[in-house]
Scaffold this active site. Structure first.
Site, PDB file in Angstrom:
ATOM      1  N   ASP A 143       0.834  -1.196   0.000  1.00 42.55           N
ATOM      2  CA  ASP A 143       0.000   0.000   0.000  1.00 42.55           C
ATOM      3  C   ASP A 143       0.873   1.251   0.000  1.00 42.55           C
ATOM      4  OD1 ASP A 143      -2.296  -1.504   0.114  1.00 42.55           O
ATOM      5  OD2 ASP A 143      -2.434  -1.438   2.300  1.00 42.55           O
ATOM      6  N   TYR A 154       6.314  -8.258   8.997  1.00 43.43           N
ATOM      7  CA  TYR A 154       6.005  -6.832   9.078  1.00 43.43           C
ATOM      8  C   TYR A 154       6.279  -6.304  10.477  1.00 43.43           C
ATOM      9  CZ  TYR A 154       3.169  -7.601   4.841  1.00 43.43           C
ATOM     10  OH  TYR A 154       2.727  -7.919   3.576  1.00 43.43           O
ATOM     11  N   ASP A 211      -6.932   1.777   8.310  1.00 40.53           N
ATOM     12  CA  ASP A 211      -5.623   2.403   8.522  1.00 40.53           C
ATOM     13  C   ASP A 211      -5.817   3.903   8.715  1.00 40.53           C
ATOM     14  OD1 ASP A 211      -5.828   3.611   5.962  1.00 40.53           O
ATOM     15  OD2 ASP A 211      -4.800   1.944   5.006  1.00 40.53           O
ATOM     16  N   ARG A 262      -3.686  -4.779   8.217  1.00 39.73           N
ATOM     17  CA  ARG A 262      -4.753  -3.825   8.538  1.00 39.73           C
ATOM     18  C   ARG A 262      -5.964  -4.541   9.130  1.00 39.73           C
ATOM     19  NH1 ARG A 262      -6.004  -0.964   3.096  1.00 39.73           N
ATOM     20  NH2 ARG A 262      -5.338  -3.013   2.385  1.00 39.73           N
TER      21      ARG A 262
END
Length: 311
Positions: free
Chosen positions: A52, A80, A94, A190
């Site tokens: 993203d 992550y 988000d 997310r």
């Protein structure tokens, strides 16, 4: 000189291989591809594993013949570092979305967070974010969501191998959690933030996301865009690859060495004797260069991808 004036001498194409980029915030994955095409001097550039715009970190790009490799790379697990804010839910799960609900997260204790995280670890059913790139009737979910349409996506199985809370930072009616997530491809961090907040009854969304690993490729392989620009402006006139085709395949797959006859067979698409192991293997010829990828099927190691031209 011909009637059209002097002809500009074209540079030869770059060698095939992978370029691992540390994607900056605010860039789409396609933005990075467009920039890299200019920096390496070819339009034959593709990427694996979209990030993203708000996210940073490891983005794997294939250059020239290595674009064929992207769909076969062992990129099934990712890591992550992220920050989850408890106390508010947003339209996009988000920080780029609009806040749709708030609740005081000051009373959420450590034990409740740990229980919520544990419930989202392992094999779980996850509903992707409505602004994901999943196609719904031929259109991306995020296109429909941003056009004001109601998007309902089905839950799908994913695996979260690790979901660790590294730091807890209480704020004004919110609780920020810095977390580390190891997960299967197709997992949305997310959505983990959304579901953790929902389970705790206070709402949650992601405020920061950095991908540190895709399959075997980590931030140690990656370079930022400024470094690539400096290389292209230097004596070489183009940015260099992170891994050439041989190193990329040897990093991503078990290696199998064959003699000249075996290399010629695979280059012509003929099967080889079985490897005896599951999965895909990279086959290297006696010159040390990769010939292609094979996988055992019906008692033979059959070509999955031929990378070296016959002859």
């Amino acid at each position: 000189m011909n009637a059209r004036g002097p002809q500009r001498r074209q540079s030869p194409p770059p060698p095939p291989g992978l370029l691992v980029v540390d994607k900056p915030a605010g860039w789409t994955s396609h933005d990075v591809v467009g920039k890299v095409r200019r920096l390496v001097g070819t339009r034959k550039v593709g990427h694996a594993g979209t990030l993203d715009p708000m996210a940073t970190g490891v983005l794997v790009l294939g250059v020239e013949r290595a674009t064929k490799l992207l769909g076969h790379l062992a990129l099934d697990t990712k890591t992550y570092l992220a920050t989850i804010r408890l106390g508010a839910a947003t339209t996009t799960d988000d920080a780029e979305g609009e806040v749709v609900s708030t609740a005081d997260a000051g009373g959420v204790d450590e034990a409740a967070v740990d229980a919520g995280v544990a419930a989202l670890t392992g094999d779980i059913e996850q509903v992707p974010s409505s602004v994901s790139a999943i196609k719904v009737d031929g259109r991306r979910a995020y296109e429909r969501a941003r056009a004001g349409e109601e998007v309902a996506l089905a839950a799908r199985p994913v695996h979260v191998g690790r979901f660790d809370v590294l730091v807890r930072r209480p704020g004004d009616a919110v609780l920020d959690l810095d977390v580390l997530v190891d997960c299967s491809s197709g997992t949305y961090v997310r959505a983990l933030a959304r579901d953790l907040g929902a389970g705790l009854g206070v709402g949650g969304h992601l405020t920061a996301l950095r991908r540190t690993r895709v399959g075997p490729f980590t931030l140690e392989h990656a370079r930022d865009v400024d470094t690539l620009v400096a290389e292209a402006d230097g004596e070489a006139g183009r940015a260099s690859l992170s891994l050439d085709l041989d190193a990329a395949t040897a990093t991503a797959f078990p290696r199998r060495d064959v003699d000249a006859a075996g290399a010629d067979d695979l280059a012509h698409g003929r099967p080889l004797p079985p490897t005896g192991t599951p999965g895909t293997a990279a086959v290297f010829g006696p010159d040390g260069h990769v010939v292609g990828l094979v996988a055992d099927t019906e008692g033979r190691a059959r070509p999955v991808l031929v990378l070296a031209p016959a002859g």
